[in-house]
Design a protein around this motif. Structure first.
Motif, mmCIF file in Angstrom:
data_model
loop_
_atom_site.group_PDB
_atom_site.id
_atom_site.type_symbol
_atom_site.label_atom_id
_atom_site.label_comp_id
_atom_site.label_asym_id
_atom_site.label_seq_id
_atom_site.Cartn_x
_atom_site.Cartn_y
_atom_site.Cartn_z
ATOM 1 N N GLU A 1 37.564 43.812 52.599
ATOM 2 C CA GLU A 1 37.053 42.626 51.928
ATOM 3 C C GLU A 1 35.860 42.992 51.068
ATOM 4 O OE1 GLU A 1 36.868 38.804 54.023
ATOM 5 O OE2 GLU A 1 34.723 38.791 53.568
ATOM 6 N N ALA A 2 35.875 42.575 49.812
ATOM 7 C CA ALA A 2 34.712 42.761 48.936
ATOM 8 C C ALA A 2 33.655 41.729 49.314
ATOM 9 C CB ALA A 2 35.114 42.602 47.480
ATOM 10 N N ARG A 3 32.378 42.134 49.307
ATOM 11 C CA ARG A 3 31.287 41.231 49.664
ATOM 12 C C ARG A 3 30.224 41.225 48.574
ATOM 13 N NH1 ARG A 3 32.094 37.505 53.242
ATOM 14 N NH2 ARG A 3 29.818 37.348 53.403
ATOM 15 N N SER B 1 42.265 43.634 42.716
ATOM 16 C CA SER B 1 40.977 44.182 43.134
ATOM 17 C C SER B 1 39.890 43.123 42.992
ATOM 18 C CB SER B 1 40.631 45.409 42.278
ATOM 19 O OG SER B 1 39.359 45.924 42.600
ATOM 20 N N SER C 1 38.329 42.867 36.893
ATOM 21 C CA SER C 1 37.261 42.487 37.823
ATOM 22 C C SER C 1 35.937 43.125 37.415
ATOM 23 C CB SER C 1 37.630 42.895 39.250
ATOM 24 O OG SER C 1 38.750 42.155 39.711
ATOM 25 N N GLU D 1 41.697 46.023 38.605
ATOM 26 C CA GLU D 1 40.345 46.526 38.799
ATOM 27 C C GLU D 1 39.517 46.455 37.519
ATOM 28 O OE1 GLU D 1 38.135 50.527 40.622
ATOM 29 O OE2 GLU D 1 40.291 50.550 40.185
ATOM 30 N N MET E 1 30.776 37.170 42.426
ATOM 31 C CA MET E 1 32.031 37.783 42.874
ATOM 32 C C MET E 1 33.110 37.498 41.847
ATOM 33 S SD MET E 1 33.538 39.527 45.304
ATOM 34 C CE MET E 1 32.422 39.352 46.714
ATOM 35 N N GLN F 1 35.441 42.549 43.174
ATOM 36 C CA GLN F 1 34.173 43.260 43.087
ATOM 37 C C GLN F 1 33.035 42.251 43.177
ATOM 38 O OE1 GLN F 1 33.984 46.130 39.921
ATOM 39 N NE2 GLN F 1 31.753 46.235 39.946
#
Length: 562
Positions: A14-16, A558, A30, A27, A21, A560
């Protein structure tokens, strides 16, 4: 206890983030969105830039030749910007003669001679993406429009590396290039998909699209609908038996409206209204909330049975009532009401599936033996979500329709163009029949959910008719089971949007056998990939303000954070 047999598991972390966000299907897109946030842009700025960028790096799924919807939420703000494709003024029923086939395309309409509503110039609809992104920026943007377009210009001009998913997708859709030389010239040299030996990096550039985007960066939205770009598109359509005229482009307008709302377990649900699948999403949630308690386990057969019923009832109403609200009236408010959901939930038989409705109620159930997998891919859509530090979230879906849309790249614009005419029923006299200057029934459903405890979820997916089942289950994963963003995306799901029921094998043999014993026609995919279920991207703002993102495990999507 150890497993008795080998299990295949594919996972993503999980991206945090805290200050922002971005979750997209690529990718590079993002990264563009996060750069915009870091430069002081709003969540809307990030969404606009990421949408333009993803149209370059996933040209088969979305781009400025498509259309869609966005839901924007923030402190004291909730609105929908609608920019779906519309039929051109030349799109009259006689241009789409039927050939006697049934259940053709993702919508299971009757077939049209030469599939003219699916690919080619007569399949093209008037796109709304540029108008919609421009309107979003006008209302909520902070950075200059040019700054949001230039990253996409650079990606088109300098190129990008194809991922494993890109290579797989282009290989699977290579037949489109053999049908249309413009597409072949831009993306498939010699009519073949790019090949890799798993070590060599393949890079593609789009110089014609870069030039078109540069004009948009400099001259703005008007250049697309009323300038030289519009002239080139209209000329190409006129020369190739198309249905779009220059006046159609000039007349296009994106719109702003309040969202269609309901509540689910006390959380406010915001989604677009009639025309897309927003009403179906709302109705499914309303019925399911009544039919299943929040305390049921995720793999409880009673819960799954209730969900399948809820979906089937909502879809039966969808195909009976839904159409462009400009051309026919329907009980929109009633379909989205809790009282109506209660009457529908009361019809659920706890031991058996619903009977197949008459064809007049839901053409989705015609000829159950046919498989959607034989049709032109309906998964050529993208979804992205963005969030900023000021509490704004955006959920945005943009589509070309089918794979590569119409498969047309008009003139020297470099624009992969939608096939919005496959949204229309070629049989005259029906709610969604072919007609000029109309919006067809579509499956997009970007959604935002705002809970009393401060959690806010931006959610959406690509995947055609499977989208609404995906979204409603992800909402349940978060607000019934307390899952985080990536866990909610990765958890097993069902799909009841087709005449059969698709069940993720991870629910287990016993659960699957029980569902079958109750009469459900259960199909189990070899693996729970994108061909079996919709492909989501979500952002979840926690009660403490932290941001988590989840993206499709079976896609190169993706996220980020910032």
């Amino acid at each position: 206890m150890s497993d008795l047999r080998t299990r295949l598991t594919i996972e993503k972390s999980e991206a945090r983030g805290r200050r922002g966000m971005v979750a997209t299907k690529h990718e590079a897109a993002s990264a563009v969105g996060v750069d915009v946030l870091a430069a002081g842009g709003s969540a809307v700025d990030a969404a606009v830039a990421a949408a333009l960028a993803v149209g370059v790096v996933e040209p088969w799924s979305s781009g400025i030749g498509g259309g869609g919807y966005a839901v924007v939420s923030g402190p004291y703000l909730a609105e929908v910007v609608a920019f779906p494709m519309r039929s051109g003024s030349g799109a009259t029923p006689d241009r789409y003669p039927r050939d006697g086939r049934s259940n053709v395309s993702a919508f299971l309409w009757e077939g049209v001679v030469d599939d003219a509503n699916i690919h080619g110039y007569r399949a093209m609809g008037v796109p709304g993406a540029v108008a919609g992104l421009g309107l979003l920026h006008e209302r909520h943007g902070r950075l200059p429009w040019r700054d949001l377009v230039l990253p996409a210009v650079e990606l088109a001009r300098e190129g990008f590396e194809l991922s494993w998913f890109d290579l797989m997708y282009m290989e699977g859709t290579a037949a489109a290039a053999r049908r249309h030389p413009e597409l072949q010239r831009n993306f498939y040299p010699n009519g073949e998909a790019p090949q890799s030996d798993h070590m060599e990096r393949i890079r593609i550039t789009q110089p014609e699209l870069a030039a078109t985007l540069e004009v948009l960066a400099t001259d703005g939205v008007e250049a697309f609908y009323r300038g030289d770009i519009a002239a080139a598109i209209a000329e190409a359509c006129a020369a190739n038996d198309g249905v779009i005229e220059r006046a159609d482009l000039a007349a296009y307008r994106a719109s702003v409206s309040p969202p269609l709302t309901t509540t689910y377990r006390g959380a406010e649900v915001l989604t677009p209204g009639p025309g897309c699948a927003g009403p179906t999403t709302v109705e499914t949630l309303n019925i399911y909330e009544r039919a299943a308690s929040a305390g049921m386990a995720h793999d409880d057969v009673e819960r799954l049975h209730a969900y399948l019923w809820s979906s089937r009832l909502a879809f039966a109403d969808r195909f009976h009532f839904m159409t462009d609200p400009e051309r026919a009236d329907a009980p929109w408010d009633a379909l989205a009401s809790k009282d109506y959901a209660a009457t529908r939930a009361a019809q659920i038989d706890t031991e058996a599936p619903p009977p197949i409705p008459d064809a007049g109620d839901a053409w989705a159930y015609l000829d159950p033996a046919r498989a959607l997998e034989r049709q032109k891919s309906e998964t050529s859509t993208t979804h992205l979500c963005t969030a900023d530090a000021d509490g704004m979230l955006v959920s945005l879906t943009n589509t070309l329709g089918g794979a590569w849309g119409s498969e047309v790249v008009p003139g020297e614009t470099g624009i992969a163009w939608n096939n919005g005419m496959f949204w229309f029923d070629p049989v005259p006299g029906r709610p969604n029949s072919v007609a000029p200057n109309r919006t067809g029934l579509n499956n997009m459903t970007p959604t935002i959910v705002r809970a009393p405890d401060g959690r806010t979820l931006a959610v959406g997916a690509s995947g055609g008719r499977r989208i609404t089942n995906c979204l409603t289950q992800l909402i349940a994963h978060v607000f019934d089971f307390g899952m985080g963003a990536q866990d909610a995306v990765a958890a097993p799901r069902l799909d009841a949007s087709t005449p059969w029921v698709t069940v993720d094998p991870r629910f287990g043999d016993e659960t699957i056998a029980t569902l079958r014993s109750r009469g459900w026609d259960v199909r189990v995919p070899i693996y729970p990939g994108r061909t079996a279920f919709a492909s989501p991207a979500i952002i979840l703002r926690d009660a403490d303000g932290g941001l988590g993102a989840g993206v499709d495990v079976f896609h190169s999507a993706s996220a980020q954070g910032l």
